[in-house]
Design a protein around this motif. Sequence first.
Motif: not given
Length: 236
Positions: A31-35
């Motif tokens: 999720x952090x990587x997507x952001x």
Amino acid sequence: MDVQALDLRADQLRHQRKNLPELAEIAALQADRTALENRARDARIVADDLGAEQRRVDADVEQVRARRVRDRDRMDSGAITNPKDLERMQHELASLERRITSLEDDELEVMARLEDAQKDLAAFTEQVASADQRLAALAVARDEKLAEIDTTLAQVAVERAAAAEGLPEDLAALYEKLRAQKAGIGAAALHQRRCTGCQLSIDASELARIKGAATDEVVRCEECSRILVRTAESGL
């Protein structure tokens, strides 16, 4: 009780498999990587737009500078002799100088904004790469643990099949039904006059009935309905 112990062991392993800390960390990191990837994409768009803007400003500056050179050359060549034309040309040169100064200021501003955008893009790109490295490491750790758990589950399944061999079909069916209803525990030992399934003591009259029951009779706890397994430590 051997079957019950192995079933509980398998349940614990499946719970462990489903709740590996790596799984939660992978989900959060993805999720952090997507952001981060979205922010990097936005920064790339900004940098591209500013790059195009800088090229336009650079072209404008060069165009005005070229015109200034042409006008100066005409004046220096002596081709313009009319005083009014010379005065007009001087005013135009002054206007060109102001225009160049203004464009150069714009150029510096765009360059500064572009530099900031490129720094942001580099930072986000680096963070995405770092996240990818961490995700790869987590995936390796996850796969190793899953493989280890799956191996143990397979061993437990073999032991469980051997332990269940010879159990009457109706008893096995009752046990499975109770396991589904009683949080995975269908059979419990009677230990020191207490059911280890619900942890409640058995009253004296029920203990007397259990003591008089045939050894092959299926005995169940009055409180929780689980199959009670009599042992040497039952207290009968």
